[in-house]
Each structure stands twice: as structure tokens, then as C-alpha cells.
Design a protein around this motif. Structure first.
Motif, short mmCIF file in Angstrom:
data_model
loop_
_atom_site.label_atom_id
_atom_site.label_comp_id
_atom_site.label_asym_id
_atom_site.label_seq_id
_atom_site.Cartn_x
_atom_site.Cartn_y
_atom_site.Cartn_z
N TYR A 598 52.19 -45.44 5.84
CA TYR A 598 52.62 -44.06 5.54
C TYR A 598 53.31 -43.46 6.76
O TYR A 598 53.00 -43.78 7.90
CB TYR A 598 51.41 -43.22 5.13
CG TYR A 598 50.86 -43.66 3.79
CD1 TYR A 598 51.35 -43.11 2.62
CD2 TYR A 598 49.90 -44.67 3.71
CE1 TYR A 598 50.89 -43.54 1.38
CE2 TYR A 598 49.43 -45.10 2.48
CZ TYR A 598 49.92 -44.53 1.32
OH TYR A 598 49.48 -44.96 0.10
N GLU A 599 54.20 -42.54 6.47
CA GLU A 599 54.99 -41.88 7.51
C GLU A 599 55.17 -40.45 7.04
O GLU A 599 56.22 -40.07 6.55
CB GLU A 599 56.33 -42.63 7.60
CG GLU A 599 57.29 -42.13 8.61
CD GLU A 599 57.45 -43.09 9.79
OE1 GLU A 599 56.92 -44.21 9.74
OE2 GLU A 599 58.09 -42.68 10.76
N LEU A 600 54.08 -39.66 7.07
CA LEU A 600 54.14 -38.31 6.51
C LEU A 600 52.95 -37.51 7.04
O LEU A 600 52.01 -38.08 7.60
CB LEU A 600 54.09 -38.38 4.97
CG LEU A 600 53.15 -39.41 4.31
CD1 LEU A 600 51.71 -39.02 4.45
CD2 LEU A 600 53.52 -39.59 2.85
N ASP A 601 53.05 -36.20 6.89
CA ASP A 601 51.92 -35.37 7.31
C ASP A 601 50.96 -35.26 6.13
O ASP A 601 51.13 -34.41 5.24
CB ASP A 601 52.41 -33.99 7.76
CG ASP A 601 51.26 -33.18 8.34
OD1 ASP A 601 50.09 -33.59 8.15
OD2 ASP A 601 51.52 -32.16 9.00
N ILE A 602 49.96 -36.07 6.17
CA ILE A 602 49.03 -36.16 5.04
C ILE A 602 48.27 -34.85 4.82
O ILE A 602 47.74 -34.61 3.74
CB ILE A 602 48.07 -37.35 5.27
CG1 ILE A 602 47.35 -37.73 3.99
CG2 ILE A 602 47.12 -37.10 6.42
CD1 ILE A 602 46.58 -39.04 4.08
N THR A 603 48.27 -33.98 5.84
CA THR A 603 47.56 -32.71 5.69
C THR A 603 48.43 -31.68 4.97
O THR A 603 47.96 -30.61 4.60
CB THR A 603 47.15 -32.12 7.06
OG1 THR A 603 48.34 -31.81 7.81
CG2 THR A 603 46.28 -33.08 7.84
N ARG A 604 49.73 -32.03 4.79
CA ARG A 604 50.63 -31.01 4.23
C ARG A 604 51.40 -31.45 2.99
O ARG A 604 52.07 -30.63 2.38
CB ARG A 604 51.62 -30.56 5.30
CG ARG A 604 50.89 -29.85 6.44
CD ARG A 604 51.78 -29.52 7.59
NE ARG A 604 52.91 -28.70 7.19
CZ ARG A 604 53.85 -28.28 8.00
NH1 ARG A 604 53.79 -28.60 9.28
NH2 ARG A 604 54.85 -27.55 7.58
N ILE A 605 51.34 -32.71 2.65
CA ILE A 605 52.11 -33.14 1.48
C ILE A 605 51.49 -32.56 0.20
O ILE A 605 50.33 -32.13 0.21
CB ILE A 605 52.18 -34.69 1.38
CG1 ILE A 605 50.77 -35.30 1.36
CG2 ILE A 605 53.02 -35.28 2.47
CD1 ILE A 605 50.75 -36.78 1.01
#
Ligand code: GLA
Length: 736
Positions: A598-605
Motif C-alpha cells: 500500500y502507498e496511501l494514508d490509511i488513516t484518511r482514505i
């Protein structure tokens, strides 16, 4: 696999399971000729193939003069200057400035593969044939090396060039060359740019020189050291395909020359433009290795041979056959704007979803808050990571995640403490202002003092905490070439010495940290090549993480490289490179065809996306073995049909397969299409189920009934028009 040598007739035949490669020595003065490469032959003595109108190939007896002979003879390793006016593989310059050489056969030896070159192939079931060629005038020896393995349909070539008594300059020293008639062949190359690497291009071969190269000091985003020479009818499943790939990470040349008699000369090696090598008396130069593959089963057969060779005989990491940890990287999540709290928040959420490693990307060191500074200052920025690196790593470990870190070891920012202390370490021509790219210079990694410093900086960080993964980045090409440590007549050695320096550093890293998972990267996939795969089992494929762009990039990459080596992540939408919005589910299917992360802000998706991650993690664990170790079959190419993409990964024993189908564009008035499967056992009966992401389970697909592989491959399966663009599905095919 076997190497046959007919001593009397001076014929050399390399046989792999399905291919033969044959060379023979013409009588006086002993030119080594290329006789044949292709489908396996029973005969060994096929020298009649060398007899054309210029027969008998003995210049002294030939009714025509020497040059008309040398200019059409199929030289196995053509040299410049003595009458072969086509492209040459070797060009020598003497101290006096003369550039003529001529190589004659002088002997051979055969041995087990005991001391593998780095980078290069290895294995305890390999044999090496060495054919010695000599130029008596120059006292020059060229040893052509051919490696074959019991279990692989590839031939690996390289050369060792030695000057025995005089200083000589190599202006060009290719790794491989072979001639054949042009049977209406076409040329396939992989081209692109940053965020659009390795797109497949195919065109007819015309007279003259056609090819690709890199002069950027790395293999590059723009071109690739691969060339396919394929018959007109060559598809995934049929036709002839010759694949040539160089195991090298710097400037390369891959080209085909069609001469006046419609014969082809296929060549690869270090690009000569920024290359020259001085051989003092007694010194040798070893070229990079070139891999040659012939497939009579189209591109699919060629790709599978490359994949097997690279998985079994090239990649060395202890991780090569292991499931790689599912990682979450913070680059697209935060870019430079992060601190320990943000990272821990990501790690916490990730741990809850089953993700297994946090990778801290660019921006954790020196004063680096943007890409203007601090490369080279590999000390932790404690304003960002309060309490230091170990505290953060321990915190991440306590959440149950491994920890990985980003470095760009080969670079130096002008605004860095390192540059202020050692401006001379940056590659630049004295008296000229060197050009910046991404606001940085390149360190002169050809210098051992520079390498020692870089290695110590890395080791200090790696020793300071429990770091289990390194992303090794390289974000600009080499220009303004000069090294303060090289004499004037060795300046053109810099580019190759640089690459050797990178290999030495990565080799040292792997020796000291054998369990470290190393992922190479270069502004995405600018240095995705077989050379780097010797050191890292995976390479970041592209900075473009959009699922649809990735179809094209991953198809081109998988033409040669195993899926287990392709770094692929699910990222957030709108995609940061192209702004496209695709379903989270589809992004998962596309990333599954690589290392998966993964390459994302998991707290904000979006909540729905986050909710899908645990299911995707399970999906990875269910199928990654098939993807990583299976045989790869491409069923449909979106780059060709512009509508959908599909590939299969099949277990070696053909008992199980995973099929991925991506419908890029929904099609009006299309109810379904037939998709013919490949690679199954025609006599085995298979049941098909579809992976359901909602329930994380498999549901029967189509008829709940088993069909012979033969039906599935010849008649195909029905794929219904999925509702919408960018839709995907996974089918699990299992034998009864
Ligand atoms: C390159 C890499 C990215 C990221 C950035 C950081 O572009 O490909 O993944 O690491 O550098 O600067």
C-alpha cells in the motif's frame, strides 16, 4: 542441457531442452562463425549453412578478395577494422591510434559453472563453454563465454578481453552478437519515460541499424536493455521469438543491423558513446552478461523462460522464494510532511488491517522537508522523529509491524553538510558548473573513499534500530562526466566504474545484512533491470501507481521479469499522477500481480476503502504463491485491444491457476466475450470459482461443473460484460 564439441571439425553446439546454438570455425585463417540459433536440432555438423556464394571461405582460395568475404561472413564476435563493415562488437585502439583487429580461433575449454560473476547467473547445474579467439598482431585474447543450465532454455553470454603485452583501449566491447537471415522478423523494444516505463513497441525491421540505448548512466525510464526479434505471426502463443536481455544497470546498447544481403546482426552490450576502457599489459575486461532466449511458442514461451532463469539462477536474496511482507509506504501518504506521530498512526491502523511492514520514505534525515536539500546527510531528523529512530522502530515493532527505510545513497544535495565538506565528491567537470536534476548531484561512486563513506552512513543507521527493509532509490541521471580520481585516458571509464561501484556497495550491504529485504528504485522504474535483481529480489516498478497505467507498465515488465520482482502498491484516488479514479478492489487485483503493498494514508482514505484492506490482505495470502512461483500466461493485452487485460499464473504442476481479468472500458451492447485460457493440462478437469471480496471467499463461476483443460483452452470461458469501467475479477481455477 549439453555442450557438444566436434574437435576435428571445430564445431560447437549448445543444446538446451528446446533450443540449439551452433558455431563453427572456418578453415584458414580461422574465423569463428555463427551457424544457427533456434529450435533444437538433432544434427551437429550443419556447417553447410555457412556455405553461400562466397564459399569456400578460405580467403587465400576464395575467387573473390578478402573484404567481400569478411563483409558477409556471419562472425560470432565481429571486430572493427578488418573488413566487416557491419556493426562490430569489439573496437580496439592501440597506443599509436590504430583501430584494426582480427580474431582467429585459438582453442576452447569447458567447465562446470563454479565461480559465478556478479552480477550474473549462478547455479550448480550450469556448464560454461569458453572459446578463445586471438589477434596475434595485438597480442590480444578474447574469450567468449557461454553458460547453459540443465533446467533452462536460455544461453548466457559474456566475454573476457585480455591484452597480453601492450596497453590497448577498448572503444567498444559488447557482450553478445549473432547473425541470422531476416525471415521477415519484427523488432520489439520497451520504451517510455518517468511514470510510463516499459511500454511495448513493435515494428518491422528495415535495413540499417535499429535499436535502443541509454546514455543516462542507468538503464533508464526511456528505453530498456531488451530486444525481441519475432516472426510476423508471433503472438503470445505461437511464432518465433528471440529475446535478448542484458544483465546490466548502466548505459546499454541493444540493436539489430540488417545488412545488404538481408541478414541480421543482433547485438547487445555497454553503449560505446560514453565508454572506453584502458587495458594495460596483462589486464582483462569482463563484459556484462547477456541472456539469449529462443522460443518457438511465441512471446509467452520467451517470457516464461526469462522468469524461470531469473527466479532460479539470478535473484539471490533469501527472500526470493518467500512471501514478502505486505508493506505500507508513506510516500504518497505524506510526502515530506510527517513525524513520528503520523507514522505511528499509520502503523497502528495498518496493523489492525493485517499489513505487515511500515516503510518510512524520503524526508526522515538532515534538514529534508522538500527535495531541495540534505541528500548525503544520513542522520535522523529528531524534530520529525522525536526521541530518535530506534524509538520509532520499536514503536512500530510493538504494533506487530516490521520497519523499512528509504535511502538515496548515490546522491548529494548542494545544500547538504556532506557537499559543504566534500564538494569534490560530486560528479562534475572541473571549471564547469554541473547541471542539477531534482536539485541534486550524483556522488562519484566509482571512488572507493566515497563508497566507504556511503556504506558507513547506511550501516550506522541500519545498526541503530531493527530495520528489516531498505528502499534504495536513485533519482537522477549522470551528466557532466568527470572523476577526479581517474587519469585523462581513463575518464571514459567513469560510467561503467560507477555501475560497478553501485554493485559493490549493494553486494557489501547484502553481505553484512543477509536477511535485509532490499528493494531497488530509481524515480520509479528507471533502473529496473536484471543487474539490480542480483542484489534485490524486487524493484519498484514505477512511480505511477494508477491501476490502469500499471497494466501497460506491468505487461511490458513481465515480458522479461517475474511478477515476484515487480514492486506494486495500492494507492489512493484520484491517482496522484494521472488523477484517475478506479475502484479500490481493482487497484488490489493489479497490485496482486506484483509484490503487493500500500502507498496511501490509511488513516484518511475513504472508510469503504479501508474496510476492504483486511480482505485484500487475505487475498494476497490466498494467492501470492501462485503469482510468485507460477508460470505466467498473458491472455489479453489492453495495450493491443484498448478494452481489457487478462493474465494467468499457473502452478508448475498445472493443478491450480489464478486468472485476473480487468475490464478497462465497459462496452455498449456487449453481453459477454469468450476468453481462451492457456497453460492448463488439456486432460485435467478444472472447476472455476470467482474470488468475492465482500465475503473473502470463492464462489462458483458460471456453471458449477468441471471442464477439461482442453475445453477451457480451445473453447474458452464466458466473461460477462462487467458493469462499468475499470472493473476487475479474479478467477481461481483448480483441478479436481
Ligand atoms: C522516487 C521514488 C518514490 C519516492 C521518491 C522520494 O521518486 O520512486 O517512490 O521514494 O523518490 O523522493
Amino acid at each position: 542441457m549439453s555442450i557438444f564439441i566436434d574437435d576435428k571439425e571445430r564445431i560447437f553446439k549448445l543444446d538446451t531442452a528446446n533450443t540449439s546454438y551452433i558455431m563453427a570455425v572456418a578453415d584458414e585463417p580461422g574465423y569463428l562463425g555463427h551457424v544457427y540459433y533456434g529450435r533444437r536440432l538433432k544434427d551437429t555438423d550443419v556447417r553447410y549453412l555457412l556455405r553461400t556464394s562466397e564459399s569456400p571461405y578460405i580467403p587465400s582460395k576464395n575467387n573473390r578478395d578478402k573484404l567481400s568475404f569478411t563483409d558477409c561472413y556471419p562472425m560470432e564476435y565481429p571486430v572493427h577494422g578488418s573488413g566487416d563493415f557491419r556493426e562490430s562488437a569489439l573496437k580496439i585502439r592501440t597506443q599509436e591510434g590504430y583501430c584494426t583487429a582480427e580474431l582467429h580461433y585459438a582453442g576452447y575449454s569447458k567447465e562446470r559453472l563454479l565461480k559465478p560473476e556478479m552480477p550474473g547467473v549462478y547455479g550448480d547445474n550450469g556448464e560454461v563453454l569458453s572459446i578463445v579467439l586471438k589477434d596475434e598482431c595485438l597480442d590480444l585474447e578474447v574469450v567468449l563465454k557461454y553458460t547453459v543450465f540443465d533446467d533452462c532454455d536460455a544461453i548466457i553470454r559474456h566475454c573476457v578481453i585480455t591484452s597480453n603485452s601492450n596497453p590497448l583501449y577498448l572503444e567498444r566491447a559488447f557482450s553478445a552478437s549473432f547473425d541470422m537471415d531476416n525471415d521477415g522478423y519484427e523488432l520489439i523494444t520497451l520504451n517510455g519515460c518517468w511514470a510510463r516505463e516499459r511500454h511495448i513497441e513493435r515494428c518491422p525491421i528495415r535495413h540499417g541499424l535499429q535499436g535502443v540505448n541509454s546514455r543516462r548512466g542507468e538503464t533508464s525510464h526511456q528505453h530498456h536493455p531488451f530486444m525481441g526479434i519475432v516472426s510476423k505471426d508471433c503472438s503470445q502463443t505461437q511464432g518465433e521469438a528471440y529475446g535478448v536481455n542484458l544483465i546490466y544497470s548502466g548505459n546499454f546498447f541493444s540493436g539489430v543491423y540488417e545488412g545488404q544481403f538481408d541478414n541480421l546482426r543482433i547485438m547487445t552490450g555497454i553503449d560505446p558513446e560514453d565508454f572506453e576502457w584502458k587495458l594495460n599489459a596483462g589486464e582483462s575486461f569482463t563484459t556484462p552478461q547477456a541472456v539469449l532466449v529462443y522460443s518457438a511458442e511465441g512471446l509467452g514461451g520467451m517470457s516464461r523462460t526469462f522468469h524461470d532463469l531469473y527466479r532460479q539462477h539470478l535473484i539471490r536474496s533469501p527472500w526470493k522464494d518467500k512471501a514478502r511482507p505486505i508493506l505500507i509506504n508513506n510516500w504518497e501518504a505524506t510526502y515530506f510532511d510527517f513525524d513520528d506521530e503520523k507514522l505511528l498512526a499509520i502503523a497502528k491502523e495498518a496493523a489492525g488491517c493485517g499489513i505487515e511492514m511500515l516503510v518510512m520514505d524520503d524526508g526522515w534525515f538532515g534538514a529534508r522537508n522538500d527535495d531541495n536539500c540534505a541528500l548525503g546527510d544520513w542522520t535522523v531528523n529528531e524534530n520529525k522523529l522525536k526521541g530518535g529512530l530506534k524509538k520509532l522502530v520499536d514503536g512500530v515493532n510493538a504494533l506487530g509491524l516490521k520497519f523499512g527505510i528509504w535511502f538515496e545513497p548515490e546522491m548529494i544535495s548542494p545544500d547538504s553538510d556532506l557537499y559543504r565538506a566534500h564538494p569534490d565528491w560530486a560528479i562534475a567537470v572541473p571549471g564547469r558548473t554541473a547541471g542539477l536534476a531534482r536539485n541534486q548531484y550524483v556522488l562519484d561512486i566509482s571512488r572507493s573513499d566515497v563508497r566507504d563513506h556511503v556504506f558507513k552512513s547506511l550501516a550506522d543507521i541500519l545498526d541503530s534500530a531493527n530495520i528489516e527493509y531498505v528502499k534504495w532509490d536513485m533519482n537522477r541521471p549522470l551528466a557532466d562526466l568527470a572523476s577526479l580520481k581517474l587519469d585523462a585516458d581513463k575518464q571514459k571509464e567513469l560510467s561503467h566504474r560507477y555501475v560497478q561501484g553501485v554493485y559493490e556497495l549493494q553486494g557489501r550491504l547484502m553481505e553484512r545484512y543477509p536477511d535485509l529485504l532490499l528493494e531497488n528504485c530509481s524515480g520509479g522504474g528507471g533502473r529496473f533491470d536484471a543487474g539490480m535483481l542480483c542484489y534485490s529480489p524486487q524493484i519498484w516498478c514505477s512511480d505511477d501507481t494508477d491501476a490502469i497505467e500499471r497494466l501497460l507498465i506491468q505487461e511490458g515488465t513481465a515480458l522479461i521479469y517475474p511478477l515476484s520482482s515487480m514492486g506494486a502498491h495500492v494507492s489512493d484516488c484520484p491517482n496522484h499522477i494521472v488523477g484517475r479514479i478506479t475502484p479500490f478492489e481493482t487497484r488490489g487485483y493489479v497490485a496482486l500481480a506484483g509484490t503487493f503493498g500500500y502507498e496511501l494514508d490509511i488513516t484518511r482514505i475513504p472508510k469503504e476503502d479501508r474496510a476492504m484492506i483486511p480482505a485484500q490482505v487475505k487475498m494476497y495470502h490466498m494467492y501470492h504463491e501462485l503469482v510468485a512461483a507460477g508460470d505466467y500466461y498473458r491472455l489479453a493485452s489492453y495495450s493491443e485491444n484498448k478494452e481489457f487485460d487478462s493474465w494467468m499464473c499457473i502452478k508448475k504442476d498445472k493443478s491450480e491457476a489464478l486468472l485476473t481479468f480487468i475490464q478497462v472500458k465497459g462496452r455498449p451492447a456487449c453481453h459477454s466475450r469468450r476468453l481462451k485460457l492457456q497453460g492448463l493440462d488439456p486432460l485435467k478437469k478444472y472447476r472455476i470459482s470467482r474470488f468475492d471480496i465482500e465475503s473473502v471467499s470463492e464462489k462458483p463461476y458460471g456453471e458449477d461443473k468441471a471442464f477439461y483443460g482442453d475445453t477451457l483452452m480451445n473453447a474458452g470461458i464466458i466473461v460477462e460484460n462487467l458493469w462499468g469501467d475499470y472493473k476487475g475479477m479474479l478467477l481461481h481455477i483448480k483441478s479436481e
